[in-house]
Design a protein around this motif. Structure first.
Motif, short mmCIF file in Angstrom:
data_model
loop_
_atom_site.label_atom_id
_atom_site.label_comp_id
_atom_site.label_asym_id
_atom_site.label_seq_id
_atom_site.Cartn_x
_atom_site.Cartn_y
_atom_site.Cartn_z
N GLN A 150 -36.88 48.20 -36.02
CA GLN A 150 -36.82 49.67 -36.09
C GLN A 150 -35.49 50.11 -36.70
O GLN A 150 -35.45 51.03 -37.52
CB GLN A 150 -36.98 50.28 -34.70
N PHE A 151 -34.42 49.46 -36.27
CA PHE A 151 -33.10 49.79 -36.81
C PHE A 151 -33.05 49.51 -38.31
O PHE A 151 -32.60 50.34 -39.09
CB PHE A 151 -32.02 49.00 -36.08
N ARG A 152 -33.53 48.36 -38.70
CA ARG A 152 -33.52 48.00 -40.12
C ARG A 152 -34.39 48.96 -40.94
O ARG A 152 -34.00 49.40 -42.02
CB ARG A 152 -34.00 46.57 -40.30
N ALA A 180 -31.89 41.60 -23.62
CA ALA A 180 -33.20 41.06 -23.98
C ALA A 180 -34.23 41.39 -22.90
O ALA A 180 -33.90 41.45 -21.72
CB ALA A 180 -33.12 39.56 -24.18
N THR A 181 -35.45 41.64 -23.34
CA THR A 181 -36.57 41.80 -22.41
C THR A 181 -37.57 40.69 -22.69
O THR A 181 -37.41 39.92 -23.65
CB THR A 181 -37.28 43.17 -22.59
N ASP A 182 -38.62 40.63 -21.89
CA ASP A 182 -39.68 39.65 -22.12
C ASP A 182 -40.78 40.24 -23.00
O ASP A 182 -41.81 39.61 -23.20
CB ASP A 182 -40.29 39.20 -20.79
N GLU A 183 -40.55 41.44 -23.52
CA GLU A 183 -41.57 42.12 -24.33
C GLU A 183 -41.37 41.85 -25.81
O GLU A 183 -40.25 41.65 -26.28
CB GLU A 183 -41.49 43.63 -24.10
N TYR A 184 -42.50 41.88 -26.53
CA TYR A 184 -42.49 41.73 -27.98
C TYR A 184 -43.38 42.81 -28.57
O TYR A 184 -44.28 43.32 -27.91
CB TYR A 184 -43.00 40.35 -28.39
N ALA A 185 -43.11 43.16 -29.82
CA ALA A 185 -43.92 44.15 -30.53
C ALA A 185 -44.16 43.63 -31.93
O ALA A 185 -43.46 42.72 -32.40
CB ALA A 185 -43.19 45.50 -30.58
N SER A 211 -42.39 42.49 -43.28
CA SER A 211 -42.33 41.62 -42.10
C SER A 211 -43.68 41.02 -41.73
O SER A 211 -43.77 40.16 -40.85
CB SER A 211 -41.80 42.40 -40.89
N HIS A 212 -44.74 41.52 -42.38
CA HIS A 212 -46.09 40.99 -42.16
C HIS A 212 -46.52 41.00 -40.69
O HIS A 212 -47.16 40.07 -40.21
CB HIS A 212 -46.23 39.59 -42.75
#
Length: 94
Positions: free
Chosen positions: A36-38, A67-72, A79-80
């Motif tokens: 998101q930052f990029r 860090a969290t255990d979540e991914y998006a 980035s595909h």
């Protein structure tokens, strides 16, 4: 001896801190991805694209995120839709 791109990393870390602060205040969310930052284009591209990989460790070390255990799924087309970690903004460090 300084590494190539270390000036960019310092600048990127400062811009990331500002990005997190605004995101936390404006959207009342404590979640962020470096994708998101990029994608926000608030930070210019580094001399080499691999420099982006050092930013999460520095931001975590500075206490801006944890860090969290979540991914998006990544949102940038190049980035595909790969999985990226979701980080928790640490407002006390901003």
């Amino acid at each position: 001896m300084t590494r190539t791109g270390s000036g960019w990393l310092d600048m990127a870390l400062a811009k990331f801190k500002s990005f997190c602060t605004l995101r936390y205040i404006e959207s009342a969310t404590s979640a962020v991805t470096f994708d998101q930052f990029r994608a926000s284009q608030e930070c210019p591209e580094p001399p080499h694209h691999n420099a982006w990989g050092a930013l999460p460790k520095l931001a975590c070390k500075a206490g801006y995120v944890a860090a969290t255990d979540e991914y998006a799924k990544a949102s940038r087309p190049e980035s595909h839709a790969r999985r990226v970690r979701v980080w928790a903004i640490q407002p006390e460090a901003l």
